[in-house]
Design a protein around this motif. Structure first.
Motif, PDB file in Angstrom:
ATOM      1  N   GLY A   1       0.565  -1.235  -9.236  1.00  0.00           N
ATOM      2  CA  GLY A   1       0.457  -1.716 -10.407  1.00  0.00           C
ATOM      3  C   GLY A   1      -0.344  -3.613 -10.350  1.00  0.00           C
ATOM      4  O   GLY A   1      -0.565  -4.160 -10.960  1.00  0.00           O
ATOM      5  N   TYR A   2      -0.980  -3.073  -8.764  1.00  0.00           N
ATOM      6  CA  TYR A   2      -1.998  -4.532  -8.901  1.00  0.00           C
ATOM      7  C   TYR A   2      -1.493  -5.671  -7.890  1.00  0.00           C
ATOM      8  O   TYR A   2      -2.289  -6.144  -7.710  1.00  0.00           O
ATOM      9  N   GLU A   3      -0.257  -6.529  -8.684  1.00  0.00           N
ATOM     10  CA  GLU A   3      -0.091  -7.373  -8.095  1.00  0.00           C
ATOM     11  C   GLU A   3       0.270  -7.680  -6.712  1.00  0.00           C
ATOM     12  O   GLU A   3      -0.032  -8.802  -6.886  1.00  0.00           O
ATOM     13  N   PRO A   4       0.860  -6.907  -6.130  1.00  0.00           N
ATOM     14  CA  PRO A   4       0.833  -7.437  -4.869  1.00  0.00           C
ATOM     15  C   PRO A   4      -0.878  -7.317  -4.453  1.00  0.00           C
ATOM     16  O   PRO A   4      -1.640  -8.082  -3.132  1.00  0.00           O
ATOM     17  N   ILE A   5      -1.307  -6.858  -4.819  1.00  0.00           N
ATOM     18  CA  ILE A   5      -2.832  -6.702  -4.351  1.00  0.00           C
ATOM     19  C   ILE A   5      -3.629  -8.375  -4.602  1.00  0.00           C
ATOM     20  O   ILE A   5      -4.354  -9.258  -4.332  1.00  0.00           O
ATOM     21  N   VAL A   6      -3.252  -8.347  -5.856  1.00  0.00           N
ATOM     22  CA  VAL A   6      -4.244  -9.575  -6.041  1.00  0.00           C
ATOM     23  C   VAL A   6      -3.056 -11.130  -5.518  1.00  0.00           C
ATOM     24  O   VAL A   6      -4.378 -11.629  -4.946  1.00  0.00           O
TER      25      VAL A   6
ATOM     26  N   MET B   1       1.054  -1.022  -0.253  1.00  0.00           N
ATOM     27  CA  MET B   1       0.159   0.061  -0.020  1.00  0.00           C
ATOM     28  C   MET B   1       1.143   1.343   0.239  1.00  0.00           C
ATOM     29  O   MET B   1       1.769   1.436   0.421  1.00  0.00           O
ATOM     30  N   GLN B   2       0.537   2.437  -0.509  1.00  0.00           N
ATOM     31  CA  GLN B   2       1.232   3.349  -0.672  1.00  0.00           C
ATOM     32  C   GLN B   2      -0.055   4.639  -0.345  1.00  0.00           C
ATOM     33  O   GLN B   2      -0.067   4.776   0.947  1.00  0.00           O
ATOM     34  N   CYS B   3      -0.418   5.352  -1.869  1.00  0.00           N
ATOM     35  CA  CYS B   3      -1.203   6.580  -1.251  1.00  0.00           C
ATOM     36  C   CYS B   3      -2.431   6.077  -0.064  1.00  0.00           C
ATOM     37  O   CYS B   3      -3.302   7.004   0.633  1.00  0.00           O
ATOM     38  N   GLY B   4      -2.867   4.661  -0.672  1.00  0.00           N
ATOM     39  CA  GLY B   4      -4.284   4.222   0.732  1.00  0.00           C
ATOM     40  C   GLY B   4      -5.350   4.775  -0.628  1.00  0.00           C
ATOM     41  O   GLY B   4      -6.771   4.669  -0.106  1.00  0.00           O
ATOM     42  N   PHE B   5      -5.691   5.724  -1.410  1.00  0.00           N
ATOM     43  CA  PHE B   5      -6.593   6.279  -2.543  1.00  0.00           C
ATOM     44  C   PHE B   5      -7.365   5.087  -2.725  1.00  0.00           C
ATOM     45  O   PHE B   5      -8.836   5.309  -2.512  1.00  0.00           O
ATOM     46  N   CYS B   6      -7.003   3.697  -3.097  1.00  0.00           N
ATOM     47  CA  CYS B   6      -7.626   2.355  -4.033  1.00  0.00           C
ATOM     48  C   CYS B   6      -8.078   1.537  -2.235  1.00  0.00           C
ATOM     49  O   CYS B   6      -9.588   0.621  -2.997  1.00  0.00           O
ATOM     50  N   THR B   7      -7.750   2.135  -1.106  1.00  0.00           N
ATOM     51  CA  THR B   7      -7.415   0.690  -0.626  1.00  0.00           C
ATOM     52  C   THR B   7      -9.041   0.444  -0.216  1.00  0.00           C
ATOM     53  O   THR B   7      -9.301  -0.714  -0.053  1.00  0.00           O
ATOM     54  N   ALA B   8      -9.890   1.369   0.561  1.00  0.00           N
ATOM     55  CA  ALA B   8     -11.300   0.857   0.684  1.00  0.00           C
ATOM     56  C   ALA B   8     -11.800   0.452   0.052  1.00  0.00           C
ATOM     57  O   ALA B   8     -12.340  -0.592   0.603  1.00  0.00           O
ATOM     58  N   GLY B   9     -11.979   1.222  -1.312  1.00  0.00           N
ATOM     59  CA  GLY B   9     -13.007   0.177  -2.833  1.00  0.00           C
ATOM     60  C   GLY B   9     -12.611  -1.120  -2.353  1.00  0.00           C
ATOM     61  O   GLY B   9     -13.241  -2.211  -2.637  1.00  0.00           O
ATOM     62  N   ILE B  10     -10.937  -1.428  -2.423  1.00  0.00           N
ATOM     63  CA  ILE B  10     -10.401  -2.718  -3.028  1.00  0.00           C
ATOM     64  C   ILE B  10     -10.529  -3.662  -1.872  1.00  0.00           C
ATOM     65  O   ILE B  10     -10.785  -5.155  -2.129  1.00  0.00           O
ATOM     66  N   LEU B  11      -9.959  -3.356  -0.571  1.00  0.00           N
ATOM     67  CA  LEU B  11     -10.900  -4.176   0.874  1.00  0.00           C
ATOM     68  C   LEU B  11     -12.187  -4.303   0.329  1.00  0.00           C
ATOM     69  O   LEU B  11     -13.029  -5.683   0.999  1.00  0.00           O
ATOM     70  N   MET B  12     -13.238  -3.626   0.103  1.00  0.00           N
ATOM     71  CA  MET B  12     -14.545  -4.369   0.598  1.00  0.00           C
ATOM     72  C   MET B  12     -14.874  -4.389  -0.660  1.00  0.00           C
ATOM     73  O   MET B  12     -16.079  -5.520   0.088  1.00  0.00           O
ATOM     74  N   ALA B  13     -14.145  -4.744  -1.305  1.00  0.00           N
ATOM     75  CA  ALA B  13     -14.882  -6.205  -3.026  1.00  0.00           C
ATOM     76  C   ALA B  13     -14.495  -7.273  -2.504  1.00  0.00           C
ATOM     77  O   ALA B  13     -14.975  -7.781  -2.530  1.00  0.00           O
TER      78      ALA B  13
ATOM     79  N   LEU C   1     -10.915  -6.815  -9.462  1.00  0.00           N
ATOM     80  CA  LEU C   1      -9.810  -5.432  -9.718  1.00  0.00           C
ATOM     81  C   LEU C   1     -10.386  -4.251 -10.696  1.00  0.00           C
ATOM     82  O   LEU C   1      -9.936  -3.532 -10.751  1.00  0.00           O
ATOM     83  N   SER C   2     -11.488  -5.158 -11.514  1.00  0.00           N
ATOM     84  CA  SER C   2     -10.964  -3.811 -12.958  1.00  0.00           C
ATOM     85  C   SER C   2     -11.497  -2.296 -13.166  1.00  0.00           C
ATOM     86  O   SER C   2     -11.297  -1.631 -13.454  1.00  0.00           O
ATOM     87  N   GLY C   3     -12.625  -2.541 -12.098  1.00  0.00           N
ATOM     88  CA  GLY C   3     -13.217  -0.794 -11.606  1.00  0.00           C
ATOM     89  C   GLY C   3     -12.799  -0.245 -10.753  1.00  0.00           C
ATOM     90  O   GLY C   3     -13.298   0.659 -10.155  1.00  0.00           O
ATOM     91  N   HIS C   4     -11.210  -0.566 -10.542  1.00  0.00           N
ATOM     92  CA  HIS C   4     -10.685   0.019  -9.114  1.00  0.00           C
ATOM     93  C   HIS C   4      -9.378   0.324  -9.957  1.00  0.00           C
ATOM     94  O   HIS C   4      -8.755   0.355 -10.226  1.00  0.00           O
ATOM     95  N   LEU C   5      -9.266   2.028  -9.055  1.00  0.00           N
ATOM     96  CA  LEU C   5      -8.226   2.638  -9.755  1.00  0.00           C
ATOM     97  C   LEU C   5      -6.487   2.672  -8.252  1.00  0.00           C
ATOM     98  O   LEU C   5      -7.129   3.326  -8.099  1.00  0.00           O
ATOM     99  N   CYS C   6      -5.639   2.180  -8.990  1.00  0.00           N
ATOM    100  CA  CYS C   6      -4.817   2.169  -8.362  1.00  0.00           C
ATOM    101  C   CYS C   6      -3.505   2.576  -9.441  1.00  0.00           C
ATOM    102  O   CYS C   6      -3.076   2.103 -10.041  1.00  0.00           O
ATOM    103  N   ARG C   7      -2.696   3.844  -8.544  1.00  0.00           N
ATOM    104  CA  ARG C   7      -1.814   4.595  -9.238  1.00  0.00           C
ATOM    105  C   ARG C   7      -0.422   4.249  -8.640  1.00  0.00           C
ATOM    106  O   ARG C   7       0.484   3.895  -9.347  1.00  0.00           O
ATOM    107  N   CYS C   8      -0.565   2.953  -7.338  1.00  0.00           N
ATOM    108  CA  CYS C   8       1.003   3.049  -6.824  1.00  0.00           C
ATOM    109  C   CYS C   8       1.548   1.650  -7.523  1.00  0.00           C
ATOM    110  O   CYS C   8       2.853   1.212  -7.742  1.00  0.00           O
TER     111      CYS C   8
END
Length: 72
Positions: free
Chosen positions: A48-53, A1-13, A39-46
């Motif tokens: 690259g999604y690999e660690p989230i997946v 995690m870096q900026c946290g902008f996408c975190t809430a939406g990704i965690l909820m999904a 995750l396709s509807g979530h925007l993470c700019r920090c």
């Protein structure tokens, strides 16, 4: 995690999808393709999604090496 902008939406999904597994007769664990679609509807700019997946797969038990094979 870096900026946290996408975190809430990704965690909820992710939590909603993982909760489906916990219900009696629930859904099967998601594979990598399903996680990426989730995750396709979530925007993470920090990240690259690999660690989230990888994290969602690990929690779901579908990451390589995280699920033990049943005894024969």
């Amino acid at each position: 995690m870096q900026c946290g902008f996408c975190t809430a939406g990704i965690l909820m999904a992710a939590a909603e999808r993982l909760d489906e597994m916990a219900r009696p007769g629930g859904a099967r664990p998601p594979d990598e393709g399903e996680i990426r679609r989730l995750l396709s509807g979530h925007l993470c700019r920090c990240t690259g999604y690999e660690p989230i997946v990888a994290a969602i797969a690990e929690v779901a038990g579908t990451a390589p090496g995280t699920r033990e094979d049943p005894a024969p």
